[in-house]
Scaffold this motif. Structure first.
Motif, PDB file in Angstrom:
ATOM      1  N   ARG A   1       9.578   9.778  -0.683  1.00  0.00           N
ATOM      2  CA  ARG A   1       8.140   9.579  -0.429  1.00  0.00           C
ATOM      3  C   ARG A   1       7.829   8.137  -0.023  1.00  0.00           C
ATOM      4  NH1 ARG A   1       8.566  13.529  -4.295  1.00  0.00           N
ATOM      5  NH2 ARG A   1       7.365  15.441  -3.852  1.00  0.00           N
ATOM      6  N   ILE A   2       8.563   7.186  -0.596  1.00  0.00           N
ATOM      7  CA  ILE A   2       8.368   5.792  -0.172  1.00  0.00           C
ATOM      8  C   ILE A   2       8.744   5.645   1.297  1.00  0.00           C
ATOM      9  CG2 ILE A   2       9.212   3.424  -0.475  1.00  0.00           C
ATOM     10  CD1 ILE A   2       9.626   4.144  -3.455  1.00  0.00           C
ATOM     11  N   GLN A   3       9.864   6.248   1.663  1.00  0.00           N
ATOM     12  CA  GLN A   3      10.302   6.198   3.061  1.00  0.00           C
ATOM     13  C   GLN A   3       9.237   6.789   3.979  1.00  0.00           C
ATOM     14  OE1 GLN A   3      12.845   9.269   4.701  1.00  0.00           O
ATOM     15  NE2 GLN A   3      14.356   7.695   5.209  1.00  0.00           N
ATOM     16  N   ARG A   4       8.696   7.949   3.613  1.00  0.00           N
ATOM     17  CA  ARG A   4       7.703   8.598   4.471  1.00  0.00           C
ATOM     18  C   ARG A   4       6.438   7.751   4.598  1.00  0.00           C
ATOM     19  NH1 ARG A   4       6.236  10.903   8.954  1.00  0.00           N
ATOM     20  NH2 ARG A   4       4.616  12.491   8.761  1.00  0.00           N
ATOM     21  N   ALA A   5       5.978   7.172   3.482  1.00  0.00           N
ATOM     22  CA  ALA A   5       4.762   6.365   3.530  1.00  0.00           C
ATOM     23  C   ALA A   5       4.955   5.113   4.384  1.00  0.00           C
ATOM     24  CB  ALA A   5       4.339   5.986   2.116  1.00  0.00           C
ATOM     25  N   LEU A   6       6.111   4.472   4.255  1.00  0.00           N
ATOM     26  CA  LEU A   6       6.385   3.297   5.096  1.00  0.00           C
ATOM     27  C   LEU A   6       6.543   3.695   6.555  1.00  0.00           C
ATOM     28  CD1 LEU A   6       8.843   1.283   2.831  1.00  0.00           C
ATOM     29  CD2 LEU A   6       6.559   0.551   3.582  1.00  0.00           C
ATOM     30  N   GLU A   7       7.157   4.845   6.792  1.00  0.00           N
ATOM     31  CA  GLU A   7       7.326   5.340   8.157  1.00  0.00           C
ATOM     32  C   GLU A   7       5.959   5.569   8.813  1.00  0.00           C
ATOM     33  OE1 GLU A   7       9.721   9.019  10.256  1.00  0.00           O
ATOM     34  OE2 GLU A   7       8.519   9.430   8.480  1.00  0.00           O
ATOM     35  N   VAL A   8       5.060   6.203   8.075  1.00  0.00           N
ATOM     36  CA  VAL A   8       3.711   6.462   8.600  1.00  0.00           C
ATOM     37  C   VAL A   8       3.022   5.147   8.945  1.00  0.00           C
ATOM     38  CG1 VAL A   8       1.404   7.286   7.981  1.00  0.00           C
ATOM     39  CG2 VAL A   8       3.410   8.694   7.490  1.00  0.00           C
ATOM     40  N   TYR A   9       3.135   4.166   8.054  1.00  0.00           N
ATOM     41  CA  TYR A   9       2.485   2.880   8.325  1.00  0.00           C
ATOM     42  C   TYR A   9       3.107   2.200   9.540  1.00  0.00           C
ATOM     43  CZ  TYR A   9       0.440  -1.704   7.690  1.00  0.00           C
ATOM     44  OH  TYR A   9      -0.259  -2.870   7.894  1.00  0.00           O
ATOM     45  N   ARG A  10       4.438   2.258   9.651  1.00  0.00           N
ATOM     46  CA  ARG A  10       5.122   1.647  10.795  1.00  0.00           C
ATOM     47  C   ARG A  10       4.700   2.303  12.108  1.00  0.00           C
ATOM     48  NH1 ARG A  10      10.348  -0.457   9.771  1.00  0.00           N
ATOM     49  NH2 ARG A  10      10.698  -0.284  12.023  1.00  0.00           N
ATOM     50  N   LEU A  11       4.504   3.613  12.098  1.00  0.00           N
ATOM     51  CA  LEU A  11       4.214   4.336  13.336  1.00  0.00           C
ATOM     52  C   LEU A  11       2.742   4.279  13.724  1.00  0.00           C
ATOM     53  CD1 LEU A  11       6.448   7.507  12.804  1.00  0.00           C
ATOM     54  CD2 LEU A  11       6.899   5.585  14.332  1.00  0.00           C
TER      55      LEU A  11
ATOM     56  N   ILE B   1      -5.291   8.103   6.375  1.00  0.00           N
ATOM     57  CA  ILE B   1      -5.152   9.207   7.331  1.00  0.00           C
ATOM     58  C   ILE B   1      -5.440  10.535   6.654  1.00  0.00           C
ATOM     59  CG2 ILE B   1      -3.543  10.420   8.844  1.00  0.00           C
ATOM     60  CD1 ILE B   1      -2.107   7.743   9.267  1.00  0.00           C
ATOM     61  N   LEU B   2      -4.893  10.717   5.435  1.00  0.00           N
ATOM     62  CA  LEU B   2      -5.096  11.985   4.737  1.00  0.00           C
ATOM     63  C   LEU B   2      -6.560  12.210   4.386  1.00  0.00           C
ATOM     64  CD1 LEU B   2      -1.988  11.992   2.377  1.00  0.00           C
ATOM     65  CD2 LEU B   2      -2.349  13.388   4.417  1.00  0.00           C
ATOM     66  N   ARG B   3      -7.306  11.143   4.090  1.00  0.00           N
ATOM     67  CA  ARG B   3      -8.715  11.296   3.735  1.00  0.00           C
ATOM     68  C   ARG B   3      -9.554  11.781   4.908  1.00  0.00           C
ATOM     69  NH1 ARG B   3      -7.924   6.654   0.770  1.00  0.00           N
ATOM     70  NH2 ARG B   3      -8.755   5.342   2.430  1.00  0.00           N
TER      71      ARG B   3
END
Length: 310
Positions: free
Chosen positions: A162-172, A180-182
């Motif tokens: 989940r940390i990887q996914r959250a950082l990935e989203v921020y990077r992209l 974004i989810l809100r």
């Protein structure tokens, strides 16, 4: 809502009798069936997925079956696009879409839409994996806390995925995942939805059905089917198709990891776990009309309800 065309959603765990009910409804009502099953999209995967046979599909055609090879991937986003296209075509002919299956994520995507989170980027993920291995995931969790404190606050420092996914989203995107989810999901379903659930009154009876069905699959040549798939396609256990219930266990059996008795035990256990997850999804949905899938007149009860609801 009354001006919207109707759409029937027929949901339930594996072995609850969804296909039989859907076929009978299609013969008694002006309905066309749309499959909502992440395993039925694969060609040549017939026995282990309990795919409706040729005779059944001849009498009641199912859309969204046999779409891709087992080497390919299929997403909830693609399902939503394909399902909406099929539903529009059905409605245009004055008929009613009947969406039947057990992939609850697909039903959720259809009804609620999809958020604007970006798709995975292999290069970004590889770089984050390398940094996580070198520095430790708590260090990346600290980085996440600086750019997305809301998401970081609900994640444990070693929750690498989940940390990887959250950082990935921020990077992209340059934006925190929580922001974004809100914003919510894209699109609403332009139909008057009639959601139905087939749920067992006795879980033990469903478990017996699951065991009987797995035994029937073995008798029908499930092992030969998997062996043929391995010979025909470039497959591996990491592909989504081979993660379908039963297929991973059959693959391991063919590799000699265990014998036929253990294959049966593992296959049945995996199917029971799938049913448990499906029932958990259904319990989280508050607007369902529930029917006992063990009832001797199940199709008749569902038909009677729909005749008053349509």
């Amino acid at each position: 809502m009354s001006v919207l065309p109707p759409a029937i959603l027929l949901m339930g765990p594996t072995a609850s009798g969804k296909t039989g009910v859907a076929v009978e409804l299609a013969q008694r009502l002006p309905c066309d069936i749309v499959s909502v099953d992440s395993a039925l999209v694969y060609r040549d995967m017939d026995i282990g997925t309990a795919k409706p046979d040729a005779a059944t599909q001849a009498s009641a055609p199912h859309r969204l079956i046999d779409l891709i090879d087992p080497t390919e991937s299929y997403s909830a986003a693609r399902f939503r696009d394909d399902a909406l296209a099929a539903m529009a075509e059905i409605t245009a002919r004055g008929r009613i879409p009947l969406l039947a299956g057990g992939t609850m994520l697909y039903f959720k995507a259809l009804r609620e839409g999809l958020n604007a989170l970006p798709e995975a980027d292999p290069a970004v993920r590889a770089e984050l994996d390398a940094r996580g291995s070198a520095k430790g995931w708590p260090a990346l969790h600290a980085e996440l806390a600086e750019v997305d404190p809301e998401t970081a606050a609900r994640l444990k420092p070693n929750d690498s995925q989940r940390i990887q996914r959250a950082l990935e989203v921020y990077r992209l995107t340059g934006r925190p995942m929580g922001e974004i989810l809100r914003q919510g999901n894209e699109g609403t379903l332009p139909y008057r939805v009639i959601p139905l659930a087939l749920v067992p009154s006795d879980r033990a009876v469903l478990h017996r059905r699951i065991a009987e069905r797995f035994d029937a699959m073995l008798a029908q040549g499930f092992i030969d089917e998997v062996e043929g798939l391995r010979a025909r396609y470039e497959l591996n256990l990491n592909l989504p198709s081979m993660r379908c219930v039963g297929y991973r266990q059959a693959w391991q059996y063919l590799d000699g990891e265990f014998g036929r008795d253990e294959l049966r035990e593992k296959g049945i256990a995996a199917t029971r776990q799938l049913a448990k997850r499906q029932l958990t999804w259904l319990r989280s949905m508050g607007d369902l009309r529930v029917f006992d899938c063990l009832s001797s007149d199940l199709a008749g009860q569902v038909l009677g309800y729909l005749q008053g609801a349509l």
